[in-house]
Write an enzyme that holds these catalytic residues in place. Structure first.
Site, short mmCIF file in Angstrom:
data_model
loop_
_atom_site.label_atom_id
_atom_site.label_comp_id
_atom_site.label_asym_id
_atom_site.label_seq_id
_atom_site.Cartn_x
_atom_site.Cartn_y
_atom_site.Cartn_z
N ASN A 16 0.57 -0.52 -0.10
CA ASN A 16 -0.29 0.22 -0.14
C ASN A 16 0.68 0.96 -0.28
O ASN A 16 0.45 2.35 -0.47
CB ASN A 16 -1.13 -0.02 1.23
CG ASN A 16 -0.36 -0.01 2.44
OD1 ASN A 16 0.86 -0.44 2.41
ND2 ASN A 16 -0.74 0.59 3.55
N LYS A 216 10.24 -10.10 1.43
CA LYS A 216 10.47 -8.73 1.55
C LYS A 216 10.74 -8.80 3.34
O LYS A 216 11.65 -7.54 3.56
CB LYS A 216 9.92 -7.83 1.04
CG LYS A 216 8.28 -7.63 2.12
CD LYS A 216 8.90 -6.35 2.35
CE LYS A 216 6.95 -5.65 3.04
NZ LYS A 216 5.87 -6.11 3.12
P1 ADP Z 1 1.94 -6.09 2.81
O1 ADP Z 1 1.84 -5.84 1.05
O2 ADP Z 1 1.81 -4.69 3.49
O3 ADP Z 1 3.39 -7.17 2.46
P2 ADP Z 1 -0.20 -8.26 3.15
O4 ADP Z 1 -1.10 -7.61 2.32
O5 ADP Z 1 0.90 -9.16 2.54
O6 ADP Z 1 1.34 -6.77 3.23
O7 ADP Z 1 -0.14 -8.26 4.13
C1 ADP Z 1 -1.33 -7.62 4.79
C2 ADP Z 1 -2.84 -7.96 5.09
O8 ADP Z 1 -2.97 -9.44 5.46
C3 ADP Z 1 -3.16 -7.53 5.43
O9 ADP Z 1 -4.27 -6.14 4.82
C4 ADP Z 1 -4.84 -8.89 5.54
O10 ADP Z 1 -5.24 -8.70 4.50
C5 ADP Z 1 -4.00 -10.00 5.86
N1 ADP Z 1 -3.89 -10.68 7.14
C6 ADP Z 1 -3.98 -12.18 6.69
N2 ADP Z 1 -4.32 -12.57 8.20
C7 ADP Z 1 -3.85 -11.76 9.46
C8 ADP Z 1 -4.59 -11.34 10.24
N3 ADP Z 1 -4.20 -12.39 11.31
N4 ADP Z 1 -4.14 -10.17 10.88
C9 ADP Z 1 -4.17 -8.59 10.06
N5 ADP Z 1 -4.02 -8.95 8.72
C10 ADP Z 1 -4.23 -9.81 8.20
#
Ligand code: ADP
Ligand code: MG
Length: 322
Positions: A16, A216
């Site tokens: 994001n 990452k």
């Molecule tokens: P980034 O691109 O910032 O690395 P990701 O999309 O890989 O982020 O990971 C963040 C996402 O993880 C959140 O938007 C949420 O949808 C997901 N998620 C999965 N399990 C959990 C959890 N237990 N608590 C919070 N978010 C979670």
């Protein structure tokens, strides 16, 4: 609140911070997202933190792979490690330009630099036998079979179709650590290990880049230990890691020690492709001697080094000696 002035902080930026809403990866959307993110990073620098940045690159590498494919008959396709290097440069220049501007607006004259960083992986890593990391676009089964015939691994991944999967070995060592440390010690805000770093193996005393993708968040934990950071901040799109994610019992995880966090992970609370590696990275960093790791949303990062936002991972209080 703990004073954070002078604290060395590694900030890992997620999707994001690098793409627009709904994952829009147009140049304008990427630039706008980075500019917003650098406003938050500048607040950390203004608070006196020594900041080292790292970032993901999933959508950007996905786009390069698609270009590779579509242009293959005209321009020779480049390997995945080249794609990672290219995204380090592109994201790096956006970050440097935006952060310089946000710092200048606060009267902070700090140099900012992006590095091309390579990360050593083990040629005996079990990950080589089991590619798990999905990359690039979804294709039809027929198209996936063509790629498979040329030696790639593709997997059926639900209704959207097939996707290429590549190995994701453990990041072992930041190969450009001397350069990164020299810059950090001179007060430069450094971008390093972008996209998890360019994976390299050592063979007979020579380094060779390999087609793999490093996580990452795990590379961020390695970077944080390498630069002897006191705090690792994993900036994503949710304010906390949660238990019971997506259920009526969803609860934010606040302050926790690494063992407590690992117990929640073992109970299956954190999805493997998203929150799982963030939790693992946070636990590792603190187990390795880091003072604090925080998983929180990008807009809360200024409060993170003081432990005043997000999921805050800290060592268990030492048992009082008798
Ligand atoms: P980034 O691109 O910032 O690395 P990701 O999309 O890989 O982020 O990971 C963040 C996402 O993880 C959140 O938007 C949420 O949808 C997901 N998620 C999965 N399990 C959990 C959890 N237990 N608590 C919070 N978010 C979670
Ligand atoms: Mg994401």
């Amino acid at each position: 609140m703990t004073p954070t002035g002078g604290m060395r902080v590694v900030v890992a930026l997620g999707g994001n911070a690098l793409t627009g809403p709904d994952g829009d990866a147009s140049p304008a959307a990427q630039q706008a997202a980075v500019e917003l993110a650098m406003e938050r990073v500048a607040e950390l620098v203004a608070a006196g933190c020594e900041v080292v940045l790292t970032h993901g690159n999933g959508p950007q590498v996905g786009n390069l792979l698609t270009k590779n494919e579509l242009a293959a008959r005209v321009v020779p396709p480049v390997p995945l490690d080249w794609c990672v290097a290219q995204t380090q440069a592109t994201i790096g220049f956006l970050v440097v330009t935006a952060l310089e501007r946000s710092l200048a607006a606060r009267g902070l004259a700090r140099p900012v630099a992006a590095t091309v960083s390579r990360v050593l992986v083990d040629s005996a890593d079990p990950a080589w036998r089991l590619p798990t990391k999905p990359i690039g676009r979804y294709v039809t089964e027929a198209e996936a079979r063509e790629h498979t015939a040329r030696g790639q691994t593709w997997e059926a991944r639900g209704p959207r179709g097939w996707r290429r999967v590549v190995p994701s070995p453990e990041p072992r060592e930041l190969l450009d650590r001397e350069v990164v440390l020299a810059l950090v010690d001179r007060g430069v805000v450094v971008v390093a290990a972008g996209g998890g770093g360019i994976p390299m193996v050592a063979e007979g005393g020579r380094l060779r880049a390999v087609e793999a993708v490093l996580d990452k968040d795990l590379s961020a934990a390695l970077l944080a230990a390498t630069v002897r950071a006191e705090c690792l901040v994993i900036a994503t799109d949710v304010e906390h890691a949660a238990t019971g994610w997506g259920t009526p019992e969803q609860r934010p995880v606040g302050r926790v020690d690494p063992a407590g966090l690992r117990a929640l992970a073992a109970a299956g609370h954190f999805a493997s492709g998203s929150m799982g590696p963030k939790v693992e990275a946070a636990a590792r960093f603190v187990e390795g001697g880091g003072r604090r790791a925080v998983i929180t949303s990008l807009d809360r990062i200024a409060a993170a080094p003081a432990g005043a936002a997000g999921t805050v991972v800290e060592p268990a209080p030492a048992r009082r000696a008798r």
